[in-house]
Design a protein around this motif. Structure first.
Motif, short mmCIF file in Angstrom:
data_model
loop_
_atom_site.label_atom_id
_atom_site.label_comp_id
_atom_site.label_asym_id
_atom_site.label_seq_id
_atom_site.Cartn_x
_atom_site.Cartn_y
_atom_site.Cartn_z
N GLU A 196 13.88 -62.56 -21.33
CA GLU A 196 13.41 -61.43 -20.53
C GLU A 196 13.67 -60.09 -21.21
N ARG A 197 14.87 -59.91 -21.78
CA ARG A 197 15.19 -58.64 -22.43
C ARG A 197 14.27 -58.40 -23.63
N GLU A 215 10.83 -57.32 -22.49
CA GLU A 215 10.85 -55.91 -22.06
C GLU A 215 10.79 -54.98 -23.28
#
Length: 243
Positions: free
Chosen positions: A198-199, A202
């Motif tokens: 997820e990071r 992003e």
């Protein structure tokens, strides 16, 4: 879904076949278009006559290639008014073990492939930014970004490829766009095997937006810098998982 047009991205892949074995190269071109996300799951391939003409092969050669892909489970043919050839290929789930095996197969070619991609794509971003883009081209690039940002895990890698290929096509150089598609294919299995973090997604989204902003603002140096940052981060993540 609607029949897919032979658009800018497909044009980089569906160029005339020039080798002695038209069948094998036709299969390769179709697989490139599918794996790079030019055509996604459920999409219908362009009309047979158009595709055969673009590839410079006979319709019988194209049919043989499609039959081969059908046997491999990548496409299916449907009859009737809304029939045609539809994509059934789905991206396999990430596999770090497969990532390491693919990297071993590449060996020293891995760094060569990463460097080649970096040089090509940073140059493409700068060139696209310095061109006077039409309203349709600007909207097309923005749409590729929107599609990518709205993608689920299953389609993310393919739509990421579509985004990068869109920038290549905006350079106006068919040779450059073709080279970038081929460079992407050298790394495709590795990139697809990177787990979806997820990071990282992003960060990639921020970098993609920076690339688009610079291109649409005509900022060649900014586009090059944003692309270099993005590709550098991807290469670093890839090396981390190779461990």
């Amino acid at each position: 879904m609607d029949e897919a047009p032979i658009d800018w991205q497909a044009g980089a892949i569906f160029r005339p076949v020039r080798t002695g074995n038209a069948f094998e190269e036709t299969v390769e071109r179709l697989l490139q278009a599918i794996k790079l996300g030019v055509f996604g799951f459920g999409d219908r391939l362009p009309a047979e006559r158009d595709l055969a003409a673009r590839l410079g092969v006979s319709r019988e050669t194209l049919r043989e290639a499609i039959r081969s892909l059908q046997q491999a489970g990548c496409v299916e043919s449907r009859r009737g008014r809304y029939g045609g050839t539809f994509i059934t290929y789905r991206m396999p789930p990430p596999d770090v073990g497969e990532l390491r095996r693919a990297a071993l197969d590449l060996g020293e070619e891995l760094q060569d492939a990463l460097t080649y991609r970096l040089v090509l794509e940073t140059g493409a971003a700068e060139t696209a930014a310095r061109r006077p883009l039409t309203d349709d081209q600007r909207a097309y690039l923005q749409q590729r970004l929107t599609d990518l940002e709205g993608a689920g895990a299953e389609r993310y890698r393919q739509l990421d490829s579509r985004f990068h290929l869109a920038i290549a096509e905006l350079t106006g150089s068919r040779s450059l766009a073709t080279s970038i598609a081929e460079a992407r294919m050298r790394l495709n299995d590795l990139l697809n095997a990177i787990p979806m973090l997820e990071r990282n997604i992003e960060h990639a989204a921020d970098q993609h937006r920076a690339m688009v902003r610079a291109i649409l603002a005509g900022d060649g140096e900014g586009a090059r810098r944003a692309t270099e940052e993005h590709l550098g981060a991807t290469a670093a993540l890839l090396r981390a998982f190779l461990g």
